[in-house]
Design a protein around this motif. Structure first.
Motif, short mmCIF file in Angstrom:
data_model
loop_
_atom_site.label_atom_id
_atom_site.label_comp_id
_atom_site.label_asym_id
_atom_site.label_seq_id
_atom_site.Cartn_x
_atom_site.Cartn_y
_atom_site.Cartn_z
N LEU A 340 0.84 -1.19 0.00
CA LEU A 340 0.00 0.00 0.00
C LEU A 340 0.88 1.24 0.00
N PHE A 341 0.75 2.05 -1.04
CA PHE A 341 1.48 3.31 -1.16
C PHE A 341 0.48 4.45 -0.99
N THR A 342 0.65 5.26 0.04
CA THR A 342 -0.27 6.38 0.27
C THR A 342 0.49 7.69 0.13
N TYR A 343 -0.14 8.64 -0.54
CA TYR A 343 0.46 9.95 -0.78
C TYR A 343 -0.57 11.02 -0.41
N SER A 344 -0.12 12.03 0.33
CA SER A 344 -1.01 13.13 0.70
C SER A 344 -0.43 14.44 0.19
N VAL A 345 -1.26 15.20 -0.51
CA VAL A 345 -0.82 16.44 -1.15
C VAL A 345 -1.42 17.62 -0.38
N SER A 346 -0.58 18.30 0.36
CA SER A 346 -1.09 19.45 1.09
C SER A 346 0.04 20.18 1.79
N GLU A 347 -0.18 21.48 2.02
CA GLU A 347 0.75 22.25 2.84
C GLU A 347 0.32 22.18 4.30
N ASN A 348 -0.86 21.62 4.55
CA ASN A 348 -1.42 21.51 5.89
C ASN A 348 -1.04 20.17 6.51
N ASP A 349 -0.30 20.18 7.60
CA ASP A 349 0.17 18.95 8.22
C ASP A 349 -0.96 18.04 8.68
N ASP A 350 -2.13 18.60 8.99
CA ASP A 350 -3.24 17.77 9.46
C ASP A 350 -3.69 16.77 8.41
N VAL A 351 -3.53 17.10 7.15
CA VAL A 351 -3.97 16.22 6.06
C VAL A 351 -3.10 14.97 5.98
N HIS A 352 -1.85 15.05 6.41
CA HIS A 352 -0.91 13.94 6.26
C HIS A 352 -1.09 12.84 7.31
N THR A 353 -1.75 13.16 8.41
CA THR A 353 -1.81 12.22 9.53
C THR A 353 -2.49 10.91 9.17
N PHE A 354 -3.69 10.96 8.60
CA PHE A 354 -4.42 9.73 8.33
C PHE A 354 -3.80 8.89 7.21
N PRO A 355 -3.37 9.47 6.09
CA PRO A 355 -2.69 8.64 5.09
C PRO A 355 -1.47 7.92 5.65
N LYS A 356 -0.73 8.56 6.56
CA LYS A 356 0.41 7.87 7.16
C LYS A 356 -0.07 6.75 8.06
N GLN A 357 -1.16 6.96 8.79
CA GLN A 357 -1.71 5.89 9.61
C GLN A 357 -2.11 4.69 8.77
N LEU A 358 -2.68 4.94 7.62
CA LEU A 358 -3.06 3.84 6.73
C LEU A 358 -1.83 3.01 6.34
N ALA A 359 -0.75 3.70 6.01
CA ALA A 359 0.46 3.00 5.57
C ALA A 359 1.15 2.27 6.71
N CYS A 360 1.07 2.82 7.92
CA CYS A 360 1.84 2.27 9.04
C CYS A 360 1.04 1.32 9.92
N SER A 361 -0.26 1.52 10.03
CA SER A 361 -1.06 0.73 10.97
C SER A 361 -1.94 -0.29 10.29
N ALA A 362 -2.36 -0.04 9.05
CA ALA A 362 -3.26 -0.97 8.38
C ALA A 362 -2.54 -2.17 7.80
N THR A 363 -1.21 -2.06 7.62
CA THR A 363 -0.45 -3.15 7.00
C THR A 363 1.02 -3.02 7.38
N ALA A 364 1.71 -4.13 7.31
CA ALA A 364 3.16 -4.10 7.51
C ALA A 364 3.89 -3.73 6.23
N ASN A 365 3.15 -3.64 5.13
CA ASN A 365 3.75 -3.38 3.82
C ASN A 365 3.25 -2.07 3.23
#
Length: 643
Positions: A340-365
């Motif tokens: 799973l490759f997740t990318y978040s496009v924003s200058e706002n740091d709040d937008v990046h939190t959930f896509p990173k959670q998806l990559a780190c918590s939903a899977t080991a890959n």
């Protein structure tokens, strides 16, 4: 030693794997091409080991022939329609030089002074002796198919390109081998790709423009061995379906259709991440029982520019759980990891939190990266191949080769196919990708091997089968995954932190290191730059004057065929040093092939095709390959580029 072991392995394989009667010659031809491309790969890897030697770098001074600026030392005009060039006079062949190769610089400013590019061009110059000897050793073999020895080429991670035999390029400083299908197939293998693309209202404008560019590049680099689904989402996810199939084989015609659908996307609505992943899992659920997947690597590429806003009663925690369960179930069905490759496009740091959670918590890959500049969307989304190439350097993938769908060779205007293999620096762990080697073969040779008419769908089907016949397996450790994550734009912020038992010294590299002795790099790398301002027709066409071997031509065109003896007189100095080794290798190869054939005949079956996976494409009719209406525009730089 390594080559001998490969022959032994192939010998055992052909003793144990049956195939259809009547295909023995095609199977032998396929085996030879795959063996030859692996042999070329080994030659490149051996040359690479001396890349930092002062002698390698210093002897590179004026030691290369530029495909645009250089005249060649021993140009010839081969006979036959296969060598004709459309921009030249009728019946006129293009000039080739079988004593040297040509180089092309990557299409970015300053590439001619880039130490990494110069290093690649200098070490690969040592391949000329291999090219010449291989041509001499194989000429008689390919003569029986009425074609020339397949062109041999190397595309490097820096974007530098070398091809043999030497020939002129039409448009210069525009060819990047790294985005060509043969390169991507050779460096990542067959794969299933699902593109989850945010087309909500906030993506309108420049973001949607770059999103389309990124997705278009991904689609362009896919081959007939890949399967893809395009799933744009906003308030709802709306997969682009094709005759009821969500995951489709990436043929040339399908690429055109996907690009049309992509270009028509509009930004409107809210952001429903839950429905995006629900649709992604449904795509796979529908495709698996229909055998519309390849049993190789699978990646879901997800991009968003906003926080989840729809539906209002669904929380991020519930989506995270849903994605985690869906990925686990999918991996159990596929019996291999799903990346799973997740990318978040924003200058706002709040937008990046959930896509990173998806990559780190939903899977080991999972791999996450923020995209702070819209222009980097293209580079970010296409970087997924770096992970796949990282796993191809392992020993169990050592014999990996890739085939692509037939396309029009712009050099000759006839259908051809490329067989490729990845090249690695194996002195480091994990091995680092150096580039990809390829052999270009005219499809007519495969038609003749099968005993079918030119352009037969049977040949096409066999090539397609070959494109999925070898499946690399990734076994990247979690420590290496954690190191890989830090290579994105986000750096160490992209690390998940879950691999607590990893040493802080665990590291990987995605690009070869540049040698320290930069003072040894040549100041002038190209030789014979006397045609820099000469038109392509004058540089490439066999029209008028002498062809360099004392054969005077008239004002229109005379195609001149030279005997092997005549060629050998001009390149004999290069041939003598290595030909004995190649003859020995050839004898060993054909001894194995002969033993296989004998064993097969005694058993009553025939030599096997490369082992195919449990994926069977039902299409039997194909559209004839037709030349592009504007070859110069469709293949602007290198003369054997895909249409």
């Amino acid at each position: 030693m390594q080559i001998a072991f490969s022959f032994f392995a192939l010998f055992l394989a052909c003793l144990s794997s049956p195939t259809d009667a009547g295909d023995e010659e095609f199977n032998e031809l396929q085996w030879k091409l795959e063996t030859d491309v692996l042999e070329l790969r080994t030659a490149v890897e051996e040359a690479y080991l001396s890349r930092c030697d002062p002698s390698t770098l210093q002897s590179c001074q004026r030691g290369n022939f530029d495909a645009c600026d250089s005249s060649f030392p021993n140009p010839v005009c081969p006979v036959g329609e296969d060598f004709s060039l459309q921009v030249c006079a009728d019946g006129c062949s293009s000039k080739y030089d079988y004593s040297v190769s040509t180089v092309s610089f990557p299409p970015f400013p300053g590439s001619r002074d880039d130490p990494a590019v110069l290093q690649d061009i200098c070490f690969s110059r040592k391949l000329d002796s291999y090219f010449v000897n291989k041509y001499e050793a194989d000429k008689s073999f390919w003569d029986k198919y009425g074609i020339d020895v397949p062109s041999m080429h190397l595309g490097m991670t820096t974007g530098a390109f070398r091809i043999y035999p030497a020939r002129a390029n039409e448009t210069c400083n525009a060819y990047d081998p790294r985005v060509r299908p043969w390169y991507v197939a050779g460096s990542s293998g067959p794969k299933n790709i699902i593109l989850l693309l945010d087309t909500s209202g906030s993506m309108d404008g420049i973001r949607l423009y770059y999103l389309k560019q990124a997705a278009a590049r991904i689609i362009d680099t896919l081959t007939v061995g890949d399967r893809v689904a395009l799933v744009p989402f906003s308030t709802k996810a709306q997969p682009e379906y094709f005759d009821g199939e969500a995951l489709v084989k990436v043929t040339a015609s399908m690429k055109e259709e996907l690009q049309k659908r992509l270009a028509a996307l509009e930004a409107i609505g809210s952001t429903n991440i839950h429905d995006a992943f629900r649709r992604a899992f449904q795509v796979m659920e529908d495709s698996i029982p229909l055998e519309k997947v390849v049993d190789c690597n699978t990646a879901i590429i997800f991009l968003t520019d906003g926080k989840m806003t729809d539906p209002p009663d669904v929380t991020e925690e519930s989506v995270l759980e849903f994605v985690s369960d869906g990925l686990l179930e999918l991996e159990q069905r596929l019996k291999h990891p799903v990346y799973l490759f997740t990318y978040s496009v924003s200058e706002n740091d709040d937008v990046h939190t959930f896509p990173k959670q998806l990559a780190c918590s939903a899977t080991a890959n999972g791999i996450w990266s923020k995209v702070v500049d819209e222009r980097t969307i293209v580079d970010s989304l296409t970087s997924y191949t770096n992970l796949f190439s990282l796993g191809l350097g392992e020993g169990r993938n050592d014999d990996f080769t890739a085939w692509v769908e037939p396309y029009i060779f712009s050099t000759r205007g006839v259908p051809g196919v490329t067989v490729s293999a990845p090249v690695f620096d194996r002195t480091v762990n994990p091995p680092v990708l150096i580039g990809v080697v390829g052999l270009d073969l005219l499809v007519e040779a495969l038609d003749r091997a099968l005993g079918v008419e030119t352009g037969s769908s049977k040949t096409y089907d066999r090539i397609v089968l070959s494109s999925t016949a070898k499946c690399p397996r990734l076994a990247t450790s979690q420590c290496h995954m954690e190191a890989f994550r830090s290579f994105g734009i986000s750096g160490d912020d992209a690390r998940c932190g879950g691999a607590s038992n990893c040493s802080t010294t665990v590291d990987i590299s995605l690009a070869p290191e540049v040698c320290n002795n930069r003072d040894d790099l040549p100041s002038i790398i190209v030789h014979n730059t006397d045609v820099e301002q000469v038109s392509f027709i004058e540089r490439a066409c066999c029209t008028g004057g002498s062809n360099g071997f004392g054969v005077v031509q008239n004002d229109t065109c005379i195609a001149t065929s030279l005997s092997m003896e005549e060629k050998s007189k001009n390149i004999g100095a290069i041939v003598g040093s290595v030909v004995g080794v190649l003859v020995g290798v050839s004898v060993m190869a054909y001894a194995v092939a002969a033993s296989c054939r004998k064993a097969k005949l005694e058993r009553g079956d025939s030599v096997p095709v490369a082992q195919a996976m449990a994926v069977h494409d039902e299409e039997t009719e194909v559209t004839a390959v037709t030349p592009p209406t504007n070859p110069k525009a469709s293949a602007p730089c290198v003369l054997n580029a895909e249409a």
